[in-house]
Design an enzyme around this catalytic site. Structure first.
Site, mmCIF file in Angstrom:
data_model
loop_
_atom_site.group_PDB
_atom_site.id
_atom_site.type_symbol
_atom_site.label_atom_id
_atom_site.label_comp_id
_atom_site.label_asym_id
_atom_site.label_seq_id
_atom_site.Cartn_x
_atom_site.Cartn_y
_atom_site.Cartn_z
ATOM 1 N N LYS A 63 0.809 -1.226 0.000
ATOM 2 C CA LYS A 63 0.000 0.000 0.000
ATOM 3 C C LYS A 63 0.840 1.273 0.000
ATOM 4 C CE LYS A 63 -4.176 -1.880 2.058
ATOM 5 N NZ LYS A 63 -5.240 -1.684 3.044
ATOM 6 N N ASP A 102 -10.737 3.252 1.838
ATOM 7 C CA ASP A 102 -11.212 2.692 3.116
ATOM 8 C C ASP A 102 -12.074 3.689 3.903
ATOM 9 O OD1 ASP A 102 -10.248 0.129 2.947
ATOM 10 O OD2 ASP A 102 -8.369 0.551 3.997
ATOM 11 N N GLY A 241 -17.946 -5.120 10.082
ATOM 12 C CA GLY A 241 -17.104 -4.545 9.036
ATOM 13 C C GLY A 241 -17.511 -4.895 7.613
HETATM 14 P P1 NAP Z 1 -2.929 -3.076 11.653
HETATM 15 O O1 NAP Z 1 -2.415 -2.069 10.702
HETATM 16 O O2 NAP Z 1 -2.120 -4.266 12.002
HETATM 17 O O3 NAP Z 1 -3.279 -2.284 13.030
HETATM 18 C C1 NAP Z 1 -3.843 -2.950 14.124
HETATM 19 C C2 NAP Z 1 -4.142 -1.957 15.244
HETATM 20 O O4 NAP Z 1 -4.840 -2.678 16.263
HETATM 21 C C3 NAP Z 1 -2.909 -1.340 15.871
HETATM 22 O O5 NAP Z 1 -3.157 0.009 16.169
HETATM 23 C C4 NAP Z 1 -2.737 -2.145 17.154
HETATM 24 O O6 NAP Z 1 -2.279 -1.380 18.249
HETATM 25 C C5 NAP Z 1 -4.161 -2.531 17.485
HETATM 26 N N1 NAP Z 1 -4.222 -3.814 18.209
HETATM 27 C C6 NAP Z 1 -3.832 -5.026 17.739
HETATM 28 N N2 NAP Z 1 -4.096 -5.969 18.661
HETATM 29 C C7 NAP Z 1 -4.646 -5.332 19.727
HETATM 30 C C8 NAP Z 1 -5.121 -5.779 20.975
HETATM 31 N N3 NAP Z 1 -5.111 -7.068 21.321
HETATM 32 N N4 NAP Z 1 -5.636 -4.860 21.836
HETATM 33 C C9 NAP Z 1 -5.658 -3.547 21.490
HETATM 34 N N5 NAP Z 1 -5.221 -3.063 20.305
HETATM 35 C C10 NAP Z 1 -4.725 -3.964 19.429
HETATM 36 O O7 NAP Z 1 -4.330 -3.655 11.164
HETATM 37 P P2 NAP Z 1 -5.429 -2.913 10.257
HETATM 38 O O8 NAP Z 1 -5.137 -3.137 8.836
HETATM 39 O O9 NAP Z 1 -5.599 -1.531 10.754
HETATM 40 O O10 NAP Z 1 -6.731 -3.790 10.577
HETATM 41 C C11 NAP Z 1 -7.323 -3.764 11.862
HETATM 42 C C12 NAP Z 1 -8.608 -4.589 11.838
HETATM 43 O O11 NAP Z 1 -9.553 -3.988 10.960
HETATM 44 C C13 NAP Z 1 -8.403 -6.030 11.345
HETATM 45 O O12 NAP Z 1 -9.202 -6.877 12.106
HETATM 46 C C14 NAP Z 1 -8.921 -6.003 9.939
HETATM 47 O O13 NAP Z 1 -9.462 -7.242 9.537
HETATM 48 C C15 NAP Z 1 -10.018 -4.957 10.030
HETATM 49 N N6 NAP Z 1 -10.235 -4.278 8.754
HETATM 50 C C16 NAP Z 1 -11.478 -4.325 8.217
HETATM 51 C C17 NAP Z 1 -11.722 -3.684 7.039
HETATM 52 C C18 NAP Z 1 -13.108 -3.720 6.442
HETATM 53 O O14 NAP Z 1 -13.270 -3.380 5.276
HETATM 54 N N7 NAP Z 1 -14.095 -4.105 7.219
HETATM 55 C C19 NAP Z 1 -10.700 -2.985 6.361
HETATM 56 C C20 NAP Z 1 -9.426 -2.953 6.950
HETATM 57 C C21 NAP Z 1 -9.200 -3.629 8.148
HETATM 58 P P3 NAP Z 1 -0.750 -0.850 18.408
HETATM 59 O O15 NAP Z 1 -0.632 0.293 17.453
HETATM 60 O O16 NAP Z 1 -0.714 -0.415 19.825
HETATM 61 O O17 NAP Z 1 0.123 -2.029 18.083
#
Ligand code: NAP
Length: 271
Positions: A63, A102, A241
């Site tokens: 990305k 997004d 989501g």
């Molecule tokens: P990412 O870039 O890996 O970021 C994950 C975030 O979640 C980070 O800020 C991390 O905190 C936090 N985190 C991870 N585990 C945690 C926990 N156990 N407790 C508290 N905070 C936690 O992931 P992403 O791409 O943003 O995706 C995040 C979620 O959104 C995923 O489940 C993904 O499937 C979903 N998503 C859905 C869509 C949709 O279209 N519905 C699109 C994109 C993503 P730190 O910064 O402190 O490490």
């Protein structure tokens, strides 16, 4: 032809969404998932340019890496420093633009599922990764005030800054500050992987949930996460989501084809 590049990419739902949509509007197009290894993003964009692909979706880990190969960015992609959709620039044959759909997908889903508009909305966004940043940015751009709740302060501050002048960060491990922050908002968005299939945890204290708090969990597998189940027990309005997934694809579809996306068909394609 259109495609998604990423690694891994075989699990992507994009081919199902877009191929169903192309068929529904009578376009003789095909959408395929192309595994592209880390380090090969720019070669893949050059290939797409040479092949005349009509659209390209971009997922992890490319990305950010695709940006240098593009001719321009939308303001959302420039602000976020991340591209998930590549399109041909209008009236400019051969030029490729990068967008990030997004945030727009999230706002469209919020409107469709919960009837909420960002203007004036008080929001808490848990998580500051790619999804949390896009949601905080889109809510802030739409006139919402956004509090980001995150563990890592650097990522959290970045997401809060993207939400505009009202954006602020509350550390997720400060239980009291988290409770106070959530008591003050209309909408809670969980943008962490917490509650994905097999995980029974909830990212915020359950006692924060209340009937007049709308709750969106960006996770869509399972369709009802432990957070959404707990919020529903409190009488909250909830959404998962799936809408963001479909609506961000719909924005891409509209960029590529100039045609309104057949949302019902896209939802059915991933049901
Ligand atoms: P990412 O870039 O890996 O970021 C994950 C975030 O979640 C980070 O800020 C991390 O905190 C936090 N985190 C991870 N585990 C945690 C926990 N156990 N407790 C508290 N905070 C936690 O992931 P992403 O791409 O943003 O995706 C995040 C979620 O959104 C995923 O489940 C993904 O499937 C979903 N998503 C859905 C869509 C949709 O279209 N519905 C699109 C994109 C993503 P730190 O910064 O402190 O490490």
């Amino acid at each position: 032809m259109a495609a998604v590049i990423g690694d891994p990419v075989t699990h992507s739902l994009s081919p199902r969404l877009h191929n169903a949509a192309f068929r529904a509007v009578g376009l003789d197009w095909v959408f395929v998932a192309l595994p592209v290894a880390r380090g090969q993003a720019s070669a893949a964009v050059d290939g797409a340019r040479a092949l005349g692909l009509r659209g390209l979706s971009v997922t992890m880990p490319h990305k950010e890496a695709v940006i240098d190969s593009l001719d321009g960015l939308t303001s959302a992609a420039a602000d976020l420093g991340a591209v998930n959709c590549i399109l041909r620039a209008p009236h400019d044959d051969g030029l490729l633009l990068g967008d990030n759909t997004d945030g727009q997908g999230f706002i469209r889903g919020l409107r469709a599922d919960l009837g909420l508009e960002p203007a004036g909305l008080r929001c808490a966004v848990v998580g500051a990764g790619g999804a949390g940043r896009a949601v905080a940015h889109a809510l802030g751009a739409g006139g919402a005030s956004v509090t980001v709740l995150n563990r890592d302060p650097g990522r959290g501050e970045h997401a809060a800054a993207l939400a505009g002048p009202d954006g602020r960060l509350v550390p997720l491990d400060d239980d009291r500050a988290v409770r106070t922050a959530i008591a003050d908002v209309d909408l809670l968005v969980d943008a962490t992987p917490t509650g994905m299939a097999g995980d029974s945890s909830i990212s915020v204290p359950e006692a924060c949930l209340r009937a007049d708090l709308a709750v969106v969990d960006l996770v869509y597998h399972p369709t009802e996460t432990p957070l959404l189940a707990a919020a529903r027990r409190e009488g909250s309005r909830t959404a998962n989501g799936l809408s963001m997934l479909v609506h961000q694809a719909a924005v891409a579809f509209e960029h590529w084809t100039g045609t309104a996306a057949p949302l019902d068909v896209m939802v059915a394609a991933i049901a």
